[in-house]
Design a protein around this motif. Sequence first.
Motif, PDB file in Angstrom:
ATOM      1  N   THR A  58      75.059  46.252  65.923  1.00 63.53           N
ATOM      2  CA  THR A  58      76.374  46.831  65.627  1.00 63.53           C
ATOM      3  C   THR A  58      76.996  46.117  64.429  1.00 63.53           C
ATOM      4  O   THR A  58      76.530  45.050  64.028  1.00 63.53           O
ATOM      5  N   GLY A  59      78.091  46.677  63.931  1.00 61.51           N
ATOM      6  CA  GLY A  59      78.982  45.935  63.060  1.00 61.51           C
ATOM      7  C   GLY A  59      79.894  45.077  63.923  1.00 61.51           C
ATOM      8  O   GLY A  59      79.729  45.007  65.160  1.00 61.51           O
ATOM      9  N   VAL A  60      80.838  44.414  63.289  1.00 60.48           N
ATOM     10  CA  VAL A  60      81.800  43.583  64.016  1.00 60.48           C
ATOM     11  C   VAL A  60      83.203  43.961  63.530  1.00 60.48           C
ATOM     12  O   VAL A  60      83.422  44.093  62.321  1.00 60.48           O
ATOM     13  N   THR A  61      84.120  44.152  64.481  1.00 54.86           N
ATOM     14  CA  THR A  61      85.500  44.496  64.125  1.00 54.86           C
ATOM     15  C   THR A  61      86.469  43.450  64.665  1.00 54.86           C
ATOM     16  O   THR A  61      86.136  42.717  65.611  1.00 54.86           O
ATOM     17  N   ILE A  62      87.635  43.412  64.064  1.00 57.89           N
ATOM     18  CA  ILE A  62      88.769  42.700  64.678  1.00 57.89           C
ATOM     19  C   ILE A  62      89.790  43.766  65.058  1.00 57.89           C
ATOM     20  O   ILE A  62      90.235  44.547  64.210  1.00 57.89           O
ATOM     21  N   ILE A  63      90.120  43.779  66.360  1.00 54.68           N
ATOM     22  CA  ILE A  63      91.184  44.661  66.861  1.00 54.68           C
ATOM     23  C   ILE A  63      92.490  43.870  66.750  1.00 54.68           C
ATOM     24  O   ILE A  63      92.539  42.712  67.191  1.00 54.68           O
ATOM     25  N   THR A  64      93.503  44.483  66.187  1.00 56.75           N
ATOM     26  CA  THR A  64      94.785  43.781  66.052  1.00 56.75           C
ATOM     27  C   THR A  64      95.920  44.673  66.550  1.00 56.75           C
ATOM     28  O   THR A  64      95.811  45.905  66.553  1.00 56.75           O
ATOM     29  N   THR A  65      96.986  44.014  66.958  1.00 53.45           N
ATOM     30  CA  THR A  65      98.219  44.738  67.254  1.00 53.45           C
ATOM     31  C   THR A  65      99.386  43.791  67.036  1.00 53.45           C
ATOM     32  O   THR A  65      99.181  42.608  66.714  1.00 53.45           O
ATOM     33  N   SER A  66     100.584  44.303  67.207  1.00 53.99           N
ATOM     34  CA  SER A  66     101.766  43.477  67.004  1.00 53.99           C
ATOM     35  C   SER A  66     102.766  43.769  68.112  1.00 53.99           C
ATOM     36  O   SER A  66     103.027  44.932  68.435  1.00 53.99           O
ATOM     37  N   ASN A  88     106.692  42.474  69.149  1.00 50.25           N
ATOM     38  CA  ASN A  88     107.859  41.739  68.624  1.00 50.25           C
ATOM     39  C   ASN A  88     107.541  41.084  67.284  1.00 50.25           C
ATOM     40  O   ASN A  88     107.850  39.899  67.070  1.00 50.25           O
ATOM     41  N   ASN A  89     106.853  41.830  66.417  1.00 48.84           N
ATOM     42  CA  ASN A  89     106.493  41.361  65.061  1.00 48.84           C
ATOM     43  C   ASN A  89     105.513  40.194  65.058  1.00 48.84           C
ATOM     44  O   ASN A  89     105.308  39.570  64.028  1.00 48.84           O
ATOM     45  N   GLU A  90     104.918  39.885  66.214  1.00 47.25           N
ATOM     46  CA  GLU A  90     103.918  38.808  66.254  1.00 47.25           C
ATOM     47  C   GLU A  90     102.521  39.424  66.281  1.00 47.25           C
ATOM     48  O   GLU A  90     102.261  40.360  67.058  1.00 47.25           O
ATOM     49  N   ALA A  91     101.637  38.911  65.411  1.00 47.16           N
ATOM     50  CA  ALA A  91     100.281  39.473  65.292  1.00 47.16           C
ATOM     51  C   ALA A  91      99.348  38.867  66.335  1.00 47.16           C
ATOM     52  O   ALA A  91      99.395  37.662  66.606  1.00 47.16           O
ATOM     53  N   HIS A  92      98.495  39.728  66.920  1.00 52.21           N
ATOM     54  CA  HIS A  92      97.460  39.280  67.849  1.00 52.21           C
ATOM     55  C   HIS A  92      96.149  39.936  67.440  1.00 52.21           C
ATOM     56  O   HIS A  92      96.131  41.119  67.076  1.00 52.21           O
ATOM     57  N   GLY A  93      95.046  39.175  67.522  1.00 53.13           N
ATOM     58  CA  GLY A  93      93.743  39.718  67.138  1.00 53.13           C
ATOM     59  C   GLY A  93      92.671  39.372  68.148  1.00 53.13           C
ATOM     60  O   GLY A  93      92.790  38.378  68.879  1.00 53.13           O
ATOM     61  N   MET A  94      91.621  40.185  68.177  1.00 50.90           N
ATOM     62  CA  MET A  94      90.481  39.959  69.069  1.00 50.90           C
ATOM     63  C   MET A  94      89.217  40.560  68.457  1.00 50.90           C
ATOM     64  O   MET A  94      89.242  41.704  67.986  1.00 50.90           O
ATOM     65  N   THR A  95      88.126  39.821  68.478  1.00 53.94           N
ATOM     66  CA  THR A  95      86.850  40.319  67.962  1.00 53.94           C
ATOM     67  C   THR A  95      86.247  41.331  68.937  1.00 53.94           C
ATOM     68  O   THR A  95      86.241  41.093  70.143  1.00 53.94           O
ATOM     69  N   ALA A  96      85.722  42.434  68.420  1.00 48.98           N
ATOM     70  CA  ALA A  96      85.096  43.449  69.290  1.00 48.98           C
ATOM     71  C   ALA A  96      83.977  44.174  68.539  1.00 48.98           C
ATOM     72  O   ALA A  96      84.134  44.499  67.359  1.00 48.98           O
ATOM     73  N   ASN A  97      82.878  44.401  69.253  1.00 52.61           N
ATOM     74  CA  ASN A  97      81.831  45.265  68.665  1.00 52.61           C
ATOM     75  C   ASN A  97      81.720  46.592  69.412  1.00 52.61           C
ATOM     76  O   ASN A  97      80.952  47.457  69.011  1.00 52.61           O
ATOM     77  N   ALA A  98      82.500  46.748  70.501  1.00 55.06           N
ATOM     78  CA  ALA A  98      82.496  48.014  71.239  1.00 55.06           C
ATOM     79  C   ALA A  98      83.491  48.949  70.563  1.00 55.06           C
ATOM     80  O   ALA A  98      84.675  49.002  70.931  1.00 55.06           O
ATOM     81  N   PHE A  99      83.022  49.623  69.517  1.00 53.33           N
ATOM     82  CA  PHE A  99      83.859  50.502  68.683  1.00 53.33           C
ATOM     83  C   PHE A  99      83.009  51.701  68.304  1.00 53.33           C
ATOM     84  O   PHE A  99      81.820  51.544  67.990  1.00 53.33           O
ATOM     85  N   MET A 100      83.571  52.886  68.372  1.00 51.25           N
ATOM     86  CA  MET A 100      82.843  54.068  67.906  1.00 51.25           C
ATOM     87  C   MET A 100      83.795  55.152  67.421  1.00 51.25           C
ATOM     88  O   MET A 100      84.957  55.197  67.810  1.00 51.25           O
ATOM     89  N   GLU A 151     103.097  48.858  59.818  1.00 46.27           N
ATOM     90  CA  GLU A 151     103.679  47.868  60.747  1.00 46.27           C
ATOM     91  C   GLU A 151     102.654  47.259  61.695  1.00 46.27           C
ATOM     92  O   GLU A 151     103.013  46.764  62.776  1.00 46.27           O
ATOM     93  N   LEU A 152     101.368  47.319  61.309  1.00 48.40           N
ATOM     94  CA  LEU A 152     100.320  46.654  62.102  1.00 48.40           C
ATOM     95  C   LEU A 152      99.629  45.616  61.215  1.00 48.40           C
ATOM     96  O   LEU A 152      99.366  45.881  60.034  1.00 48.40           O
ATOM     97  N   PRO A 153      99.284  44.439  61.801  1.00 53.29           N
ATOM     98  CA  PRO A 153      98.537  43.446  61.037  1.00 53.29           C
ATOM     99  C   PRO A 153      97.079  43.889  60.919  1.00 53.29           C
ATOM    100  O   PRO A 153      96.515  44.419  61.892  1.00 53.29           O
ATOM    101  N   VAL A 154      96.476  43.703  59.751  1.00 52.94           N
ATOM    102  CA  VAL A 154      95.040  44.012  59.580  1.00 52.94           C
ATOM    103  C   VAL A 154      94.410  42.870  58.788  1.00 52.94           C
ATOM    104  O   VAL A 154      95.112  42.069  58.168  1.00 52.94           O
ATOM    105  N   ILE A 155      93.066  42.804  58.799  1.00 56.11           N
ATOM    106  CA  ILE A 155      92.350  41.714  58.133  1.00 56.11           C
ATOM    107  C   ILE A 155      92.119  42.081  56.671  1.00 56.11           C
ATOM    108  O   ILE A 155      91.459  43.088  56.370  1.00 56.11           O
TER     109      ILE A 155
END
Length: 152
Positions: free
Chosen positions: A15-23, A25-37, A99-103
């Motif tokens: 697979t490729g590798v992704t970072i899932i992100t969200t925000s 209260n304006n605080e960024a959170h990220g998580m590595t995931a390869n389960a993406f389609m 309004e979403l954090p991205v890499i």
Amino acid sequence: MDDRKFRNAMGKFATGVTIITTSVNNEAHGMTANAFMSVSLSPKLVLISIGEKAKMNEYIKESGKFAVSILSEDQQEMSMIFAGQIKEKRDVDFKWMNELPVIDGALVNLTCNVHNSHVEGDHTLYIGEVTDISLNDGNPLSFFEGQYKNIS
Ligand code: FAD
Ligand code: NAD
């Protein structure tokens, strides 16, 4: 059936590798995931699968949206940071899109609104409706047999 056998088998699917992100209260959170389609062209839908123990579940439920960044071959460190494989806290300079954090520097950044979610076993599948796309040239970071690979 043995968990290791299942993971070894699934690890044969490169697979490729992704970072899932969200925000929240304006605080960024990220998580590595390869389960993406990719799921659907009309409407444009994608799928991610998040384990029940991941904090990202609560964040996505709260924000109702998430972003997916598809990593380039020179971004293995980002994957390791957001998988907890590098233990010390690192400051990451996110780019912001809708309004979403991205890499920054990823091959692709997608922003999505949660269209649907399904709890299946010990994961939640989130279907995202794509709201924006940013594309860059380059080669992907890959994951095969539990190891990072460069395919260039
Ligand atoms: P946390 O533990 O809160 O965060 C994960 C890490 O990211 C922490 O080290 C944290 O410090 C760091 N971090 C988070 N936000 C920031 C920020 N704003 N700035 C700096 N650092 C930050 N799990 C799945 O459920 N689904 C998958 O598809 C999946 N695929 C994976 C693929 C690969 C190649 C790898 C290596 C792991 C995968 N995982 C997957 C496992 C998952 O990445 C980890 O279990 C992850 O640590 C769970 O994250 P969490 O939401 O609990 O977040
Ligand atoms: P690994 O050998 O555990 O992973 C090989 C493959 O097994 C993965 O690509 C994935 O398809 C599957 N897999 C692994 N853990 C899973 C889980 N909990 N649920 C569903 N499928 C899973 O590779 P690794 O280097 O030991 O992985 C590092 C860590 O990241 C491990 O803790 C692993 O559990 C986690 N991870 C989780 C997922 C996921 O939840 N979908 C995917 C990849 C890695």
